[in-house]
Design a protein around this motif. Structure first.
Motif, PDB file in Angstrom:
ATOM      1  N   HIS A 127       0.593  -0.551   0.282  1.00 24.34           N
ATOM      2  CA  HIS A 127       0.057  -0.095  -0.587  1.00 24.34           C
ATOM      3  C   HIS A 127       1.013   0.951   0.026  1.00 24.34           C
ATOM      4  O   HIS A 127       0.680   2.294  -0.922  1.00 24.34           O
ATOM      5  CB  HIS A 127      -0.702   0.190   1.345  1.00 24.34           C
ATOM      6  CG  HIS A 127      -1.370   1.075   1.870  1.00 24.34           C
ATOM      7  ND1 HIS A 127      -0.974   2.155   2.005  1.00 24.34           N
ATOM      8  CD2 HIS A 127      -2.296   1.826   1.103  1.00 24.34           C
ATOM      9  CE1 HIS A 127      -1.786   3.005   2.279  1.00 24.34           C
ATOM     10  NE2 HIS A 127      -3.259   3.071   1.791  1.00 24.34           N
ATOM     11  N   TYR A 140      -6.245  -4.345   2.651  1.00 21.68           N
ATOM     12  CA  TYR A 140      -6.023  -3.472   2.219  1.00 21.68           C
ATOM     13  C   TYR A 140      -7.226  -2.835   2.137  1.00 21.68           C
ATOM     14  O   TYR A 140      -7.282  -1.273   2.057  1.00 21.68           O
ATOM     15  CB  TYR A 140      -5.919  -3.941   0.952  1.00 21.68           C
ATOM     16  CG  TYR A 140      -4.781  -3.414  -0.162  1.00 21.68           C
ATOM     17  CD1 TYR A 140      -3.455  -3.880   0.073  1.00 21.68           C
ATOM     18  CD2 TYR A 140      -5.228  -1.816  -0.729  1.00 21.68           C
ATOM     19  CE1 TYR A 140      -1.963  -3.236  -0.659  1.00 21.68           C
ATOM     20  CE2 TYR A 140      -4.242  -1.521  -1.481  1.00 21.68           C
ATOM     21  CZ  TYR A 140      -2.747  -1.664  -2.023  1.00 21.68           C
ATOM     22  OH  TYR A 140      -1.855  -1.341  -1.981  1.00 21.68           O
ATOM     23  N   GLU A 141      -8.673  -2.797   1.858  1.00 27.82           N
ATOM     24  CA  GLU A 141      -9.650  -1.951   2.104  1.00 27.82           C
ATOM     25  C   GLU A 141      -9.569  -0.723   3.448  1.00 27.82           C
ATOM     26  O   GLU A 141     -10.544  -0.060   3.477  1.00 27.82           O
ATOM     27  CB  GLU A 141     -10.903  -3.122   1.860  1.00 27.82           C
ATOM     28  CG  GLU A 141     -11.236  -3.905   0.624  1.00 27.82           C
ATOM     29  CD  GLU A 141     -12.130  -4.909   1.008  1.00 27.82           C
ATOM     30  OE1 GLU A 141     -12.936  -4.744   1.908  1.00 27.82           O
ATOM     31  OE2 GLU A 141     -12.284  -5.436  -0.343  1.00 27.82           O
ATOM     32  N   ALA A 187      -9.601  -3.333  -5.056  1.00 28.91           N
ATOM     33  CA  ALA A 187      -9.051  -2.364  -3.492  1.00 28.91           C
ATOM     34  C   ALA A 187      -7.899  -1.265  -4.557  1.00 28.91           C
ATOM     35  O   ALA A 187      -7.596  -0.399  -4.913  1.00 28.91           O
ATOM     36  CB  ALA A 187      -8.954  -3.232  -3.023  1.00 28.91           C
ATOM     37  N   LYS A 235      -8.615   0.170  -7.479  1.00 28.08           N
ATOM     38  CA  LYS A 235      -9.325   2.125  -7.106  1.00 28.08           C
ATOM     39  C   LYS A 235      -8.150   2.923  -6.451  1.00 28.08           C
ATOM     40  O   LYS A 235      -8.133   4.015  -6.733  1.00 28.08           O
ATOM     41  CB  LYS A 235     -10.149   1.799  -5.614  1.00 28.08           C
ATOM     42  CG  LYS A 235     -11.122   1.617  -6.065  1.00 28.08           C
ATOM     43  CD  LYS A 235     -12.348   1.076  -4.850  1.00 28.08           C
ATOM     44  CE  LYS A 235     -13.677   0.644  -5.183  1.00 28.08           C
ATOM     45  NZ  LYS A 235     -14.770   0.112  -4.164  1.00 28.08           N
ATOM     46  N   GLN A 236      -7.464   2.234  -5.675  1.00 28.58           N
ATOM     47  CA  GLN A 236      -6.068   3.218  -5.408  1.00 28.58           C
ATOM     48  C   GLN A 236      -5.515   3.533  -6.689  1.00 28.58           C
ATOM     49  O   GLN A 236      -4.872   5.087  -6.532  1.00 28.58           O
ATOM     50  CB  GLN A 236      -5.168   2.083  -4.203  1.00 28.58           C
ATOM     51  CG  GLN A 236      -3.603   3.068  -3.956  1.00 28.58           C
ATOM     52  CD  GLN A 236      -3.409   2.020  -2.718  1.00 28.58           C
ATOM     53  OE1 GLN A 236      -2.993   0.631  -3.122  1.00 28.58           O
ATOM     54  NE2 GLN A 236      -2.532   2.436  -2.216  1.00 28.58           N
TER      55      GLN A 236
END
Lengths: 271, 216
Positions: free
Chosen positions: A43, A228-229, A75, A78-79
């Motif tokens: 992340h 991650y979410e 996820a 989206k990031q």
């Protein structure tokens, strides 16, 4: 009583497991989720990429693994789209084409990402190792067009992307041995940074690569997707399902304990 | 059309799960359908995403004079076609050539990269923390982990070392290796259970929310 437990019909256990899934699905409970270091590393790596960077996302899995890998793929996409990081989608598995193209399209519609500018899905080519090695020299020599048949030369985001030199990270979403192949050929030969999101079945095989730094991050199954979410503060299926999973794990652990107690008590009686 | 697809998926899911009660024709129907559809899908996709763009298109462009460089594709195409000589008893010896080329090229590509990725890098990863211990940059927990890892590697490798009879100290070292292996298998099994339960949760979620949504 314990003897009856030893001879219990396995279909009763199936019913208990289904109930342990259905009840929390209908009455959701939010349990705390702690984020593991390998998930956070991936992340943070993507967060630190400058806007306009390009990453490659490999959908190396089929429908049998979508329960674990689709939530983490969503996820990640989206990031990337929120951070203005461009995504090249590919797959080394034939079943991955429908999964990858549908998923990228779905998240692009949600975030407003534009095909050809923010993302491109190249599709599938047979020959795993040869595909990876070929893209190391020239991506267009392996994929002359994207999945929809548009020549790479006509795709704006691909004009400055020739090979791995212009790609900041490869994330392999895998249910088989593809991550090892990416490490062996793309990381060793071309020094491409690699991270992985994998199913529960193969997590244990990935940790040696994480420890040596051959993987810069790792998302582990549905638990990793939920982590991650949590990091993105975007609760979705990952968090919902890991809460349900916790109840099933409690049931399974309870059954294992009861089964062992019954086994040892019965053996002592027989002695 | 979407609702029809959801009903088909729900019916096939229930067919597969009916096996939990016992083997039945519904389960076998869904199983055979899955195998057939999978093979057909992979065949069509490999043709459209592999054979046509990588072999047929460049070859056709060469024949029509559009791009003569495609003629070079004739070499791998001809070598590949030699696989089909297997069906002729008179010519099946020719299949040795494509197999030899595949094994030769495959080994040449794999051996140096696999050695580096799985032997050299893993060995470096095992001993590198000791340089950090020497430099005093590791915490007590990390030092314990580094030492435990070396013990695990040495003991496990000893278990698979069959040139010496496992007696005396070697026997005990290999027993410790077995313990490390068991912990590894336990971890893998636990993660597998997590994965399999996730599949069930996804299908139940589909049946309750997507399929249920079309009914209620």
């Amino acid at each position: 009583m314990l003897e009856k437990l030893m001879d219990i019909d396995r279909r009763i256990i199936f019913i208990l497991v289904v109930l342990a899934v259905i009840i929390p699905t209908l009455l959701p409970i939010n349990l705390p989720i702690s984020v593991s270091a390998p998930t956070r590393q991936l992340h943070d790596y993507i967060n630190a990429l400058p806007a306009g960077s390009t990453i490659m996302l490999a959908f190396d899995y089929g429908p049998a693994s979508l329960a674990e890998l689709n939530p983490m793929a969503k996820a990640l996409l989206k990031q990337c789209f929120d951070k203005d990081v461009r995504v090249i989608g590919i797959t080394l598995a034939p079943e991955g084409t429908a999964m990858g193209s549908t998923l990228i399209q779905e998240i692009a519609d949600e975030t407003g990402a534009i095909d050809g500018e923010d993302y491109v899905f190249l599709g599938y080519r047979p020959g795993e190792e040869l595909v990876i090695l070929g893209m190391g020299s020239d991506i267009a020599s392996v994929f002359e067009t994207d999945y929809n048949g548009k020549p790479l030369a006509d795709i704006p985001m691909m004009t400055n992307v020739t090979n791995y030199d212009q790609i900041s990270l490869l994330i392999d979403l895998a249910s088989g041995s593809s991550t090892e192949i990416w490490i062996t050929y793309a990381n060793v030969r071309y020094n491409l940074q690699i991270a992985a999101g994998v199913t529960g079945v193969i997590i244990s095989q990935m940790y040696p690569y994480l420890q040596t730094g051959q993987l810069i991050g790792l998302i582990s199954g549905i638990a990793g997707a939920a982590e991650y979410e949590t990091l993105l503060d975007a609760p979705a299926k990952g968090i919902l399902w890991i809460n349900i999973e916790s109840f099933v794990h409690l049931l399974i652990a309870g059954l294992v304990v009861i089964g062992n107690i019954a086994f040892f008590v019965q053996r002592r009686k027989e002695e | 059309m979407e609702v029809f697809g959801i009903w088909v998926a729900a019916f096939l899911t229930l067919c597969i799960y009916s096996f939990l009660y016992r083997d039945n024709p519904f389960y076998r129907f869904a199983e055979y359908l899955f195998v057939g559809v999978s093979v057909g899908y992979v065949f069509v996709l490999t043709t459209h995403q592999g054979f046509i763009p990588l072999a047929w298109k460049p070859f056709w462009a060469a024949i029509t004079g559009e791009s003569l460089i495609g003629l070079i594709k004739l070499i791998p195409i001809c070598i590949g076609l030699l696989f089909f000589t297997r069906f002729s008893t008179q010519h099946q010896w020719l299949v040795r050539y494509p197999i030899a080329i595949l094994i030769g090229a495959g080994s040449g590509l794999a051996i140096p990269n696999v050695l580096r990725a799985n032997i050299f890098e893993q060995t470096r990863g095992t001993i590198e923390p000791f340089a950090a211990i020497h430099a005093g940059t590791l915490s007590a927990g990390e030092i314990f982990g580094a030492i435990l890892m070396v013990i695990g590697v040495v003991c496990t490798l000893t278990y698979f070392f069959f040139s010496i009879e496992h007696r005396g100290p070697i026997k005990w070292v290999s027993k410790v290796g077995i313990a490390f292996l068991m912990i590894g298998f336990g971890s893998a099994f636990g993660n597998t259970v997590m994965g399999r339960v996730a599949l069930l949760i996804q299908r139940v979620d589909f049946l309750l929310n997507d399929w249920g949504g079309t009914i209620f």
